[in-house]
Structure formats: structure tokens, C-alpha cells
Design a protein around this motif. Structure first.
Motif, PDB file in Angstrom:
ATOM      1  N   MET A  57     -16.959  32.306 -26.645  1.00  0.00           N
ATOM      2  CA  MET A  57     -15.839  32.725 -27.363  1.00  0.00           C
ATOM      3  C   MET A  57     -15.976  32.730 -28.768  1.00  0.00           C
TER       4      MET A  57
ATOM      5  N   ASP B  93      -4.084  24.271 -15.772  1.00  0.00           N
ATOM      6  CA  ASP B  93      -5.181  23.473 -16.542  1.00  0.00           C
ATOM      7  C   ASP B  93      -6.418  24.481 -16.754  1.00  0.00           C
ATOM      8  N   MET B  94      -6.469  25.355 -15.839  1.00  0.00           N
ATOM      9  CA  MET B  94      -7.567  26.462 -16.061  1.00  0.00           C
ATOM     10  C   MET B  94      -7.313  27.428 -17.342  1.00  0.00           C
TER      11      MET B  94
ATOM     12  N   PHE C 133      -0.570  22.728 -26.149  1.00  0.00           N
ATOM     13  CA  PHE C 133       0.027  23.237 -24.868  1.00  0.00           C
ATOM     14  C   PHE C 133       1.497  23.393 -24.757  1.00  0.00           C
TER      15      PHE C 133
ATOM     16  N   ARG D 262      -5.121  26.390 -20.056  1.00  0.00           N
ATOM     17  CA  ARG D 262      -5.334  25.477 -20.945  1.00  0.00           C
ATOM     18  C   ARG D 262      -6.774  25.241 -21.267  1.00  0.00           C
ATOM     19  N   ALA D 263      -7.759  24.913 -20.243  1.00  0.00           N
ATOM     20  CA  ALA D 263      -8.953  24.868 -20.693  1.00  0.00           C
ATOM     21  C   ALA D 263      -9.486  25.827 -21.548  1.00  0.00           C
ATOM     22  N   ALA D 264      -9.352  27.057 -20.980  1.00  0.00           N
ATOM     23  CA  ALA D 264      -9.788  28.236 -21.640  1.00  0.00           C
ATOM     24  C   ALA D 264      -9.518  28.374 -23.243  1.00  0.00           C
ATOM     25  N   ARG D 265      -8.101  28.263 -23.232  1.00  0.00           N
ATOM     26  CA  ARG D 265      -7.210  28.181 -24.562  1.00  0.00           C
ATOM     27  C   ARG D 265      -8.039  27.437 -25.330  1.00  0.00           C
ATOM     28  N   SER D 266      -8.155  26.114 -25.124  1.00  0.00           N
ATOM     29  CA  SER D 266      -8.480  25.075 -25.822  1.00  0.00           C
ATOM     30  C   SER D 266     -10.187  25.129 -26.255  1.00  0.00           C
ATOM     31  N   LEU D 267     -10.737  25.971 -25.558  1.00  0.00           N
ATOM     32  CA  LEU D 267     -12.082  26.171 -25.905  1.00  0.00           C
ATOM     33  C   LEU D 267     -12.089  27.115 -26.724  1.00  0.00           C
ATOM     34  N   GLY D 268     -11.086  27.889 -26.995  1.00  0.00           N
ATOM     35  CA  GLY D 268     -11.271  28.607 -28.166  1.00  0.00           C
ATOM     36  C   GLY D 268     -10.969  30.321 -27.712  1.00  0.00           C
ATOM     37  N   ALA D 269     -10.769  30.485 -26.253  1.00  0.00           N
ATOM     38  CA  ALA D 269     -10.459  31.962 -25.906  1.00  0.00           C
ATOM     39  C   ALA D 269      -9.348  32.372 -26.138  1.00  0.00           C
TER      40      ALA D 269
ATOM     41  N   ASN E 240     -18.763  22.467 -27.785  1.00  0.00           N
ATOM     42  CA  ASN E 240     -17.958  23.429 -28.677  1.00  0.00           C
ATOM     43  C   ASN E 240     -17.677  22.925 -29.937  1.00  0.00           C
TER      44      ASN E 240
ATOM     45  N   PHE F  33     -19.316  28.210 -22.826  1.00  0.00           N
ATOM     46  CA  PHE F  33     -17.910  29.037 -22.736  1.00  0.00           C
ATOM     47  C   PHE F  33     -17.597  29.036 -24.172  1.00  0.00           C
TER      48      PHE F  33
ATOM     49  N   PHE G  33      -9.896  17.140 -18.937  1.00  0.00           N
ATOM     50  CA  PHE G  33      -8.646  17.185 -17.828  1.00  0.00           C
ATOM     51  C   PHE G  33      -8.681  16.136 -16.853  1.00  0.00           C
TER      52      PHE G  33
ATOM     53  N   ALA H 246      -9.781  25.529 -30.863  1.00  0.00           N
ATOM     54  CA  ALA H 246     -10.976  25.126 -30.478  1.00  0.00           C
ATOM     55  C   ALA H 246     -11.451  23.802 -31.206  1.00  0.00           C
TER      56      ALA H 246
ATOM     57  N   PHE I 240     -14.345  26.204 -14.721  1.00  0.00           N
ATOM     58  CA  PHE I 240     -14.083  27.323 -14.029  1.00  0.00           C
ATOM     59  C   PHE I 240     -14.912  27.707 -12.583  1.00  0.00           C
TER      60      PHE I 240
END
Lengths: 275, 265
Positions: A114, B156-157, A67, B159-166, A162, A110, A93, A87, A99
Motif C-alpha cells: 500500500m 475486522d477485515m 475505527f 479495519r485491518a486493511a485500513r489500518s495497514l494503510g490501504a 509495516n 500488504f 486482532f 498505517a 486476508f
């Protein structure tokens, strides 16, 4: 369980001479948030990063997650230097960060979505992980319909589904009530033993760190740095009823508390006044 | 299948919705009766009613309503298709959002009616000028609120998406669009409000069909019954749009997801 395991599992994390400086925009000074942090986490190991605020524990986690970027040093996951979020490093968090526009099942599915997994398959996978965290029957709910503790279970399931190399947890139980927190801690150790993900768990709660981890990276503040790495001499499975009366638990907690309370030691020549 | 209880509740809600209008109608009837005001100044309820019946019978009412609705839908759809992606793009970067924020707020204040003179210069008197006014009224409010909505999505939303591979390109549909929806709905509601007023004004000036024109034409012949009829219909259609289009949109998304709509103008 310790570093002398005879085989190497995937999910090995190396943090090498990691440093982070921030530029204070107001004064123009640069502030050292983290000074040369070095530690390793073996594949399948459970390590806690423990320290008071300002010790750089969240900074380390954010760098490992991709990050933010470090000013020096490197982070390797299974020998590969990381760049940006990915991933291979899942994050749980403190804010849950589910979401709200997706159902519980769709949240957990999710990551697989992806990756391009087809709908039927990822639905099954999500349901399997929701069962693992004890949330069968809540698949079609929306996050806001669940309690905080249940939301964080979804957060854990979402990362596990994941299948990351490393699971990063940033004070994940800090915003649930004490009772729920103890349940979640026990659940987490159970799930960890079942699945053996590599976990890096950030916390400022000494008892939590000792209860959960194999090893604790104790950090000191101003500037953030690694103070000592403590092995936790407790067997598993761990449940609070047994642990609370356990002498080795008490001794370890006592030892770690001592490390946190100890005055600044002489290895740092000078420490400038607090900002 | 709604239960009997649900039906009853719905009926009661409807009654409460109608009650103030019924009261207003009553006051109207009594006031006209008592003061004996000439119908060139203000019509009696019965006159408005019969004017309405007449215009329904000869089809002219539907024609005006149809034209107005068609213009509204065209202009608003055009605006939505452009504003939402545009607003998302601007909202992704906080500095960009901060940079454009004042100019958009300025434009929201001016949107709609104030553009009619320019619209008629650019597009002449006709459909296109009116559609432009509607587009314009929705565009600024929707762009601004979409941008604001995206920039307010919790980090955080993201960051969560990116670190889940989006991957970055999927963030649009997976995070930015749904995450900004509370604000998008607010922007649409405000924009449609401006657009509806703008439509009436633009039709008075720029065309020879539609509810605004019907209102304007009636004034020329002192047809106060048609004037008041037009006013009532303009209000009713707005209520219907809000109740059957915008409110359900909000219920199905923002409310169902437990996200609070930020009222921002």
C-alpha cells in the motif's frame, strides 16, 4: 524503560480526557462507555490495558486505532492528533483478520504494498518478518492452512512489517489454546525486546498483563474509567518458567487482582443500576 | 505430471459420473423395445443417435450450438462487467444494502423467462432480445449476491486493511472483490442457471437459430428424435459449463482460500 528515559523515542502515544458515549437506540438514553481516560505510553514502551468487560478497554483501542470516534478528548501519536485509521497505528486482532485470499507472504507484504514498495523489496521484507516470528517455510501457504497460533504470528508480522509508530493488540491470544498462548506471550516479549515497538495490549487476563507489560492501565467498569496505573517490577527477558515462581510477579498479580475486585469506591457519588 | 494413482482416481470419478446416464440409456432402450411406442411419440435411442450423426455431418448442430453459446457468453459477460462493481458499491454501505435487498430478491425471482415478452417488444425478434434475457437473468442474481457478499465481509477485515494503510479506492480490488468472491461465484452459478433456461425459452420464441429454435422447429415436423437430441444437448452443455467453467473458478478461488460459499438466492 520507564517514563524517565533520557531520550524520547518515536511512537509516543498520549490519551487525553478520552470519553465515549453511545446512544442506546432502543431507550434513547446515552450510555457512558468511557469516562475521561488519561494515560501516556512512551515510545518503545509495552503497556497493557486491563479490565473486565464493560471497562472500555476495547473502546479505547478502537478510538486509538481510528475505527470509532470519541465524544470528547483527544489521542496524539508523536504529538499529532489522529483522525481515522492509519498505517502509523497497526492493529493485531483477536479474530486474526488475515486476508484469506492472500498467501501468508502477501498478507505480511500488504502494508508495504500500500505504501508503494516494489514487489521484490516487499517480498524480502515480508520474509524477514516471517522469520522473526518463526514462520520461515510457510510463506506460500494460505491462512486457513495454518493453526490459530501460527495465524496470529502472521498477524504480528503483518503489523511489524509495516513499521507503525504504535502496535495495538486487541486480546490477540484470547482465541488460542493455553499452551500456545504461553509460547506466543514469550515470543512477543522476545520480539518486543529485539525491535522495541510501542505496544498497547488489551486483555482481561491479569497474569498475561503482568507477564508482558512495563505498566498496566487498570480499568474499572460502568462507566469505564482508569482505576490505577501499575508499574510492573519485573526484569527482562521474561520466560514463564522463571516468572511463575517469582515473588514480585505474584505480588503484582495479587495487587492488580485486588484493584479489580475492590468494590466501587466513594469517589463516584452514585452509580445507577445496571442496564 | 499426474501420478498413476491420480489418473486412476480420475478415471473412477468419471465412471461414477457416467454411470447414472448409462443406466438411464439402458432403461430407455429396454422401455422402447418392450412397449413398441411409435417414434412420433417417443424415439428410440438409435434414432436419436442417427439424427445426431446427421446433424453433425451437415454442420447444422454446430451452428445452433455455436449461436446459443455466443449469446450466452455475450449476455453473461455484459452482466458480470456491470453487476460486480454495482453490487460492490451497494454492499459497502449496510443501510444501502438493506434498502435494495427486497427489490433485488423480487427481481431475482422474475429474472429471465418472465421478461421475454417485454424483451421482444423492446428489441424485436432476434439476437438482441435473447442476449437481453441472458443479461437480465445473470444481472439480478449476480448483483444481489455480490452485494450480499460485500456486506458480509467481516468488519475486522475492513479495519485491518485500513489500518495497514490501504486507501479507500484500493479497498475495491484488495478487499471487497476478493472478500465477496464466494458469494459472487454463487450468484454467477445461480444466474447462469436461469440464463440457460431463459436462453432456450427466448430462442423458441424470438429467433431463427440456436438450440431452442432447433427444438421448436423439430416439434413442427414431429421430429421427436431431434427434440430429444436437443434436450440431451442442452443438458450436456450445461453440465460441461458447470464442470469446466464454474466449478474450476470456485476451486481456484474460494476453495483454495478456505472460504465457504454462502448459498443465497
Amino acid at each position: 524503560m520507564s517514563s524517565d528515559a533520557t531520550y524520547q523515542r518515536a511512537g509516543r502515544l498520549e490519551v487525553r480526557a478520552l470519553e465515549k458515549r453511545y446512544d442506546d437506540e432502543r431507550t434513547g438514553d446515552s450510555v457512558l462507555a468511557l469516562e475521561r481516560a488519561d494515560f501516556e505510553v512512551e515510545g518503545g514502551e509495552f503497556v497493557a490495558l486491563l479490565g473486565p468487560s464493560g471497562c472500555g478497554k476495547t473502546t479505547i483501542l478502537n478510538i486509538v486505532a481510528g475505527f470509532i470516534s470519541q465524544t470528547a478528548g483527544e489521542v496524539l501519536v508523536d504529538g499529532q492528533a489522529i483522525s481515522g485509521p492509519g498505517a502509523d497505528r497497526g492493529v493485531v486482532f483477536q479474530s486474526f483478520a488475515l486476508f484469506p485470499w492472500k498467501t501468508v507472504r502477501a498478507n505480511v507484504a500488504f502494508g508495504p504494498k500500500m505504501r508503494g514498495m516494489d514487489k521484490q523489496e516487499r517480498r524480502q521484507l515480508a520474509d524477514e518478518y516471517l522469520e522473526l516470528v518463526g514462520l520461515s517455510g510457510f510463506e506460500d501457504k494460505y491462512p486457513h492452512e495454518l493453526s490459530g497460533g501460527m495465524q496470529q504470528r502472521v498477524g504480528v508480522a503483518r503489523v511489524l512489517a509495516n513499521q507503525p509508530a504504535v502496535m495495538l493488540m486487541d486480546e490477540p491470544f484470547a482465541s488460542v489454546d493455553a499452551q500456545t498462548r504461553m509460547t506466543l506471550q514469550e515470543e512477543l516479549t522476545r520480539i518486543w525486546q529485539e525491535r522495541r515497538p510501542t505496544i498497547v495490549f488489551v486483555t482481561h487476563d491479569v497474569e498475561e498483563a503482568v507477564f508482558l507489560a512495563d505498566r498496566i492501565v487498570v480499568l474499572a467498569p460502568h462507566p469505564g474509567r482508569v482505576r490505577e496505573i501499575v508499574e510492573v517490577p519485573l526484569t527482562r527477558p521474561r520466560v514463564w518458567d522463571d516468572i511463575l515462581g517469582n515473588d514480585r510477579f505474584k505480588e503484582t498479580v495479587h495487587h492488580v487482582l485486588g484493584l479489580l475486585k475492590a468494590p466501587q469506591v466513594t469517589e463516584q457519588p452514585t452509580v445507577e443500576a445496571e442496564t | 505430471m499426474p501420478s498413476l494413482m491420480a489418473l486412476r482416481r480420475r478415471a473412477v470419478n468419471l465412471l461414477w459420473f457416467i454411470a447414472p446416464f448409462a443406466a438411464l440409456a439402458l432403461v430407455w432402450v429396454v422401455a422402447v423395445e418392450l412397449t413398441d411406442v411409435p417414434s412420433r411419440v417417443f424415439p428410440a435411442l438409435a434414432e436419436v443417435w442417427s439424427a445426431g450423426v446427421g446433424m453433425v455431418a451437415d454442420g447444422s448442430l454446430w451452428q445452433h450450438v455455436g449461436v446459443s453459446l455466443q449469446r450466452t457468453v455475450t449476455g453473461a459477460a455484459l452482466a458480470a462487467v456491470i453487476s460486480i462493481p454495482f453490487g460492490i458499491l451497494m454492499g459497502i454501505s449496510r443501510p444501502v444494502a438493506a434498502y435494495f435487498s427486497p427489490i433485488l430478491r423480487f427481481s431475482v425471482a422474475l429474472a429471465g423467462i418472465a421478461w421475454i415478452p417485454l424483451a421482444t417488444l423492446w428489441f424485436g425478434f432476434g439476437n438482441r432480445a435473447v442476449i437481453f434475457i441472458i443479461f437480465n437473468a445473470v444481472f439480478f442474481s449476480l448483483t444481489y449476491n455480490t452485494m450480499l457478499g460485500v456486506s458480509r465481509i467481516a468488519p475486522d477485515m475492513h479495519r485491518a486493511a485500513r489500518s495497514l494503510g490501504a486507501p479507500r479506492y484500493r479497498m475495491f480490488t484488495e478487499v471487497y472483490l476478493p472478500g465477496s468472491l464466494p458469494s459472487v461465484v454463487t450468484g454467477l452459478r445461480i444466474g447462469m442457471g436461469y440464463a440457460w433456461r431463459g436462453l432456450i425459452a427466448a430462442e423458441i420464441i424470438a429467433t431463427s437459430a440456436g438450440l431452442g429454435y432447433m427444438l421448436f422447429l423439430a416439434r413442427r415436423f414431429y421430429h421427436t428424435d431431434i427434440i430429444v437430441l436437443s434436450m440431451i444437448i442442452i443438458g450436456l452443455i450445461w453440465l460441461a459449463m458447470d464442470r469446466f467453467l464454474l466449478a474450476p473458478l470456485e476451486r481456484r478461488t474460494v476453495e483454495r482460500w478456505g472460504m465457504v460459499a454462502g448459498a443465497t438466492r
